[in-house]
Design a protein around this motif. Structure first.
Motif, PDB file in Angstrom:
ATOM      1  N   GLY A  66     151.368  75.969  70.303  1.00 30.94           N
ATOM      2  CA  GLY A  66     151.518  77.405  70.514  1.00 30.94           C
ATOM      3  C   GLY A  66     150.724  77.948  71.686  1.00 30.94           C
ATOM      4  O   GLY A  66     150.846  79.122  72.032  1.00 30.94           O
ATOM      5  N   ARG A  67     149.895  77.110  72.329  1.00 26.22           N
ATOM      6  CA  ARG A  67     149.091  77.537  73.474  1.00 26.22           C
ATOM      7  C   ARG A  67     149.736  77.072  74.771  1.00 26.22           C
ATOM      8  O   ARG A  67     150.332  75.997  74.827  1.00 26.22           O
ATOM      9  CB  ARG A  67     147.673  76.975  73.386  1.00 26.22           C
ATOM     10  N   LYS A  68     149.582  77.876  75.815  1.00 28.21           N
ATOM     11  CA  LYS A  68     150.069  77.499  77.138  1.00 28.21           C
ATOM     12  C   LYS A  68     148.983  76.692  77.850  1.00 28.21           C
ATOM     13  O   LYS A  68     147.870  77.168  78.043  1.00 28.21           O
ATOM     14  CB  LYS A  68     150.434  78.740  77.949  1.00 28.21           C
ATOM     15  N   VAL A  69     149.316  75.444  78.213  1.00 26.96           N
ATOM     16  CA  VAL A  69     148.366  74.552  78.868  1.00 26.96           C
ATOM     17  C   VAL A  69     149.034  73.931  80.092  1.00 26.96           C
ATOM     18  O   VAL A  69     150.251  73.998  80.271  1.00 26.96           O
ATOM     19  CB  VAL A  69     147.874  73.446  77.906  1.00 26.96           C
ATOM     20  N   SER A  70     148.215  73.299  80.934  1.00 28.72           N
ATOM     21  CA  SER A  70     148.738  72.652  82.135  1.00 28.72           C
ATOM     22  C   SER A  70     148.954  71.155  81.947  1.00 28.72           C
ATOM     23  O   SER A  70     149.653  70.518  82.736  1.00 28.72           O
ATOM     24  CB  SER A  70     147.790  72.890  83.320  1.00 28.72           C
ATOM     25  N   GLY A  71     148.336  70.583  80.911  1.00 28.01           N
ATOM     26  CA  GLY A  71     148.485  69.155  80.638  1.00 28.01           C
ATOM     27  C   GLY A  71     148.638  68.905  79.160  1.00 28.01           C
ATOM     28  O   GLY A  71     148.001  69.573  78.333  1.00 28.01           O
ATOM     29  N   VAL A  72     149.494  67.924  78.797  1.00 31.01           N
ATOM     30  CA  VAL A  72     149.756  67.658  77.389  1.00 31.01           C
ATOM     31  C   VAL A  72     150.218  66.217  77.233  1.00 31.01           C
ATOM     32  O   VAL A  72     150.733  65.610  78.178  1.00 31.01           O
ATOM     33  CB  VAL A  72     150.843  68.635  76.861  1.00 31.01           C
ATOM     34  N   SER A  73     150.016  65.672  76.038  1.00 32.32           N
ATOM     35  CA  SER A  73     150.584  64.356  75.733  1.00 32.32           C
ATOM     36  C   SER A  73     151.758  64.554  74.785  1.00 32.32           C
ATOM     37  O   SER A  73     151.804  65.514  74.002  1.00 32.32           O
ATOM     38  CB  SER A  73     149.536  63.438  75.089  1.00 32.32           C
ATOM     39  N   ALA A  74     152.728  63.641  74.865  1.00 37.35           N
ATOM     40  CA  ALA A  74     153.930  63.757  74.038  1.00 37.35           C
ATOM     41  C   ALA A  74     154.471  62.379  73.737  1.00 37.35           C
ATOM     42  O   ALA A  74     154.231  61.418  74.481  1.00 37.35           O
ATOM     43  CB  ALA A  74     154.989  64.601  74.750  1.00 37.35           C
TER      44      ALA A  74
END
Length: 503
Positions: free
Chosen positions: A142-150
């Motif tokens: 639910g947070r806007k981030v610049s990096g993420v794992s999926a």
């Protein structure tokens, strides 16, 4: 900030102001110098832009950087103010005048004009400006981030916002506000559910709003607002959202999967095709156990990780050997090799501690290594589901935790893999660990060069050979040997069961 004099005063021999005249060199006319039209000002600005040096401008002096105040000491007249090099700020041309306070009292004293005493000074003209930004984000919890794992197959939600339509006056002959977006080719599926909101209200595409063109693989788009829409929606916010799926071709571990948005918009009224560009990139990662540390399809030199090792041994010696510790993208390839590797053991990875939700399956290779790819950070659970022929199965269960650390710009600079044995009393004991740390360098195109240091203690999962049955010749002893073998086999099975129970 430059001032171009459009109108100059005319004076009598006594020094009194008698009227106005167009300044030589502007090559333009104002029907009414006291009331110039937007079209006339735009035409003059276009002429100045197209004929640099033809009209001499006066550079204004920055008086106060904090307030953005510029000043200029000059003679009476009408001036066109143009702002250049303003970055993301859009300024409309302004017309200001330096006026005489009292033409009747103006006189020559000792052969000079008392400008300070008889001309209006200290007036401030405020140039109308508007600013736009650009921020690309991916949602995580639910947070806007610049990096993420999926995980491979996950649907990712992207957001492009922090945009505000500039205030475009009639001095802009053509207003441009265009957003392009490119997912890394092959690593993502088609763009789906694209939506545009202006000031929080969803706005449908159309000839009077915005249009979109998709790339051949539909993993990119170009979205443009119409000129008419821009002129009537100045200072209003813009948000674009869409979805895409991470594919099995995505890079692993430190190999980033990028997504870059570019905003192009008009910020020079004198140049119809002149635009300013802003860019913003998100970084998506997916992990692999027993996989390349920076796995990209075009990279020849690869260094493989070794978090999980399948072994068999009787001497108690360490089963693994580590051949590389640092990876910078130019070193030789290397593999974690086991001196006592056991090939052919089958394992299943689960997402729940009850081991009901299967995620992946793997078979140990010739180096004893287990490989699972396309994982996001979080907890996983592992058990052996079938031992190689001639070996007893290992009944232990393991809890594997993948953790990641991202910089503010979304680039990952550290990830960890911890393996714990799940004990019968519900507790856990550490069985292995791996720490991978990078010093990333971001290139102009958003790609990342990694220099990685790793520290690994692989979790060893042991299988012991089953006892071999004796063989003998001759009919007279066959029944006896067979019976003895059957008894011996029963004892072996019992002993193995006891060992498992003790564990």
């Amino acid at each position: 900030m430059t001032a171009y004099q459009l109108v100059d005063g005319t004076y009598s021999k006594e020094g009194k102001l008698t009227g106005y005249v167009l300044t030589d060199g502007t090559n333009m006319k104002l029907a009414d110098p006291q009331n110039p039209t937007a079209g006339e000002i735009t035409a003059i600005a276009d002429y100045i832009e197209a004929n640099p040096g033809q009209v001499q401008g006066q550079i204004m002096t920055l008086q106060n950087a904090e307030t953005g105040t510029y000043t200029l000491q000059t003679e009476p007249g009408e001036y066109l103010i143009l702002v250049t090099g303003s970055g993301s700020v859009v300024y409309n041309p302004a017309v200001v005048s330096v006026n005489v306070t009292d033409a009747d009292r103006m006189s020559l004293e000792n052969g000079s004009v008392d400008y300070l005493g008889w001309f209006r000074t200290g007036d401030t003209a405020y140039l109308k400006s508007s600013t736009t930004g650009l921020k690309k984000s991916v949602l995580s919890g639910g947070r806007k981030v610049s990096g993420v794992s999926a995980s491979v197959g996950d649907t990712l939600d992207f957001v492009i916002d922090a945009m505000t339509i500039p205030s475009y006056s009639a001095s802009y002959s053509k207003a441009i506000y265009q957003i392009t977006d490119q997912l890394e080719s092959g690593c993502f599926g088609e763009i789906r559910n694209l939506k545009v909101r202006v000031n929080g209200t969803e706005t449908a595409p159309g000839a009077d709003t915005w249009t979109v063109k998709y790339g051949e693989k539909k993993d990119s788009f170009e979205l443009s607002f119409t000129d008419a829409f821009l002129r009537t929606h100045g200072t209003q916010s813009v948000e674009i959202t869409y979805q895409s799926v991470l594919t099995g071709k995505a890079g692993l571990n430190f190999a980033e999967n990028t997504n870059t948005a570019v905003l192009k918009y008009s910020n020079n009224p004198s140049d119809a095709n002149g635009v300013k560009e802003l860019t913003s990139t998100t970084y998506q990662y997916t992990f692999g156990l027993g996989a390349n540390i920076d796995a990209e399809a075009d990279k020849k030199d690869q260094i493989e990780t070794g978090e999980l090792n399948k072994v068999t041994r009787a001497d108690g010696a360490p089963a693994y050997e580590k051949t590389e510790t640092t990876y910078s993208g130019t070193g030789a390839s290397s593999t974690m090799r086991s001196r006592h590797a056991l090939q052919g053991a089958e394992f299943t990875l689960y997402s729940d501690a009850g081991m009901l939700q299967k995620v992946k399956e793997a078979v140990s290779d010739q180096n004893g290594r287990l490989t699972f790819t396309g994982l996001k950070e979080g907890s996983y659970y592992l058990k052996e589901t079938k031992a190689p022929a001639g070996y007893a199965s290992n009944e232990k269960k393991f809890h594997i935790i993948i953790g990641a650390q991202f910089r503010e710009d979304g680039v990952m600079d550290r990830y960890t893999v911890t393996t714990k044995e799940m004990l019968a009393d519900g507790s856990e004991s550490e069985a292995g660990s791996a720490v991978y740390t990078s010093v990333p360098s971001v290139q102009e195109d958003g790609s990342v060069t990694n220099t990685v240091t790793r520290t690994e203690t692989p979790a060893e999962i042991l299988n012991v050979p089953l006892a071999k049955l004796p063989t003998a010749g001759g009919a007279g002893t066959f029944g006896f040997v067979l019976a003895a073998a059957g008894m011996s086999g029963g004892m072996i099975i019992w002993k193995l069961t006891e060992r498992k129970r003790r564990r």
